[in-house]
Design an enzyme around this catalytic site. Structure first.
Site, PDB file in Angstrom:
ATOM      1  N   CYS A 160      10.225 -10.808   9.862  1.00 21.67           N
ATOM      2  CA  CYS A 160       9.103 -10.791   8.924  1.00 21.67           C
ATOM      3  C   CYS A 160       9.561 -11.192   7.530  1.00 21.67           C
ATOM      4  O   CYS A 160       8.887 -11.970   6.843  1.00 21.67           O
ATOM      5  CB  CYS A 160       8.470  -9.403   8.905  1.00 21.67           C
ATOM      6  N   GLY A 211       0.813  -1.207   0.000  1.00 19.54           N
ATOM      7  CA  GLY A 211       0.000   0.000   0.000  1.00 19.54           C
ATOM      8  C   GLY A 211       0.843   1.253   0.000  1.00 19.54           C
ATOM      9  O   GLY A 211       0.316   2.368  -0.029  1.00 19.54           O
ATOM     10  N   CYS A 240       5.940  -1.810  12.780  1.00 18.95           N
ATOM     11  CA  CYS A 240       4.629  -1.706  12.146  1.00 18.95           C
ATOM     12  C   CYS A 240       3.489  -2.142  13.046  1.00 18.95           C
ATOM     13  O   CYS A 240       2.382  -1.606  12.956  1.00 18.95           O
ATOM     14  CB  CYS A 240       4.608  -2.507  10.847  1.00 18.95           C
TER      15      CYS A 240
END
Length: 360
Positions: free
Chosen positions: A101, A9, A193
């Site tokens: 991640c 995004g 995040c």
């Protein structure tokens, strides 16, 4: 080539997807839903993978004319990234959740699913370059993310694409604007995040709870203060120690050691932070082969900074390595990654391998 574009995004992944389309690949966009609270909205530059981000990614996919899907990885993200992050801090370590991640979500779970569905590669908006299978730093040194990608195996890199690593960030934004992508001016994500508040200590405290201990002077052994848990500290920390006064000579104190077993945090003068050797485990060798001789290299111990010339030696089985530094580093903590680069002028360029620091 069939390419799965991971679209967060943001502007970087948007331009990466656009470049993959422009290169003639058969591209499908996918947004990873990583939050267990999908209604969560982004606040400025804090947070990611929110409802707002998913909508931004979808609009970019529409402009590019590519199929778009949202894949729910929230449970796996919590287990593999968030829970590991909390557990590491509870043990007195300093983990890097972005590295975890990349290792366990974006280039393990995602890449495995992509290959199972017949995709040849996963394209992301990371700032790094792949040159003949070698992972190298991005052209934009300020945005370089090769450090958090160094955990990728040779097989994972063989199915990865980093389309924007050869371009400075300012030019990426300009390109997004030329392509008519509304995310051209969207703020970059900062901090962790999954902690959009930015208050890491509060986030950890709510999950670990209170385990009181002592803050102890490294020189005198004197108990200086009480604390509510070792998760509130990291090696090299100077502020927020709960100490009323500096050392007797007026110099500031820094966290020099953390013992989770006894809940003891040791503080001392800056020179006690100097590190000349590092032991790392869970080694990953970027080319897929273990070096059979000592390596002259540049080691990096933080995502942005913490570099020193070094000489590294792999263990016999290749699962660990030891690094002897040519000059001292400070603020080196267990749980951080030690990334080895083939030396050029000063920073090193090609990634040789990496490991998790267990002793410094």
């Amino acid at each position: 080539m069939r390419v799965l574009a991971a679209m967060s995004g943001g502007v970087d992944s948007a331009v990466a997807a656009a470049r993959a389309v422009e290169a003639g690949h058969d591209v499908v966009g996918v947004h990873l839903a990583l939050s267990t609270a999908p209604g969560t909205l982004r606040t400025g530059s804090r947070g990611c993978c929110s409802k707002e981000d998913a909508g931004d990614a979808r609009r970019v996919a529409d402009i590019l004319g590519i199929p778009f899907y949202v894949w729910d990885f929230a449970d796996r993200f919590k287990e593999d990234v968030i829970d590991e992050f909390v557990g590491a801090y509870a043990a007195g370590d300093t983990p890097n959740p972005c590295l975890t991640c990349n290792e366990k979500i974006k280039f393990s779970a995602l890449s495995e699913r992509a290959q199972a569905l017949g995709f040849d590669a996963v394209a992301t908006g990371h700032y790094a370059r792949l040159v003949d299978g070698e992972l190298r730093r991005a052209v934009d040194e300020d945005k370089d993310q090769s450090y958090v990608l160094a955990v990728l195996t040779a097989r994972q890199l063989a199915h990865a694409m980093f389309p924007i690593g050869d371009t400075p960030k300012s030019e990426i934004r300009a390109e997004a604007a030329r392509r008519g992508l509304a995310v051209a001016d969207k703020p970059d994500s900062h901090d962790i995040c999954f902690i959009p508040s930015g208050d890491t200590r509060a986030f950890l405290g709510a999950r670990i709870g209170i385990r009181t201990g002592k803050v102890v002077d490294a020189v005198t052994g004197e108990s200086l203060a009480d604390h509510d848990g070792v998760h509130g500290f990291t090696i090299g920390q100077r502020k927020g120690l709960g100490i009323d006064a500096p050392a007797a000579d007026g110099s500031p104190r820094y966290v020099t050691a953390i013992d989770s077993a006894t809940a003891t945090v040791t503080v001392g003068p800056r020179d006690r932070l100097d590190v000349w050797s590092i032991d790392a485990e869970r080694a990953v060798w970027t080319r897929g082969t273990v070096p059979d001789e000592d390596i002259d290299c540049v080691v990096q111990v933080r995502a942005h900074g913490g570099l020193a010339p070094a000489r590294a030696r792999a263990s016999a089985d290749g699962t660990a390595f030891t690094v002897e530094l040519g000059e001292p580093l400070t603020g080196v903590a267990r749980g951080q990654a030690a990334v080895l680069y083939r030396p050029d002028a000063t920073r090193g360029d090609e990634v040789i391998g990496c490991g998790r620091i267990v002793r410094a």
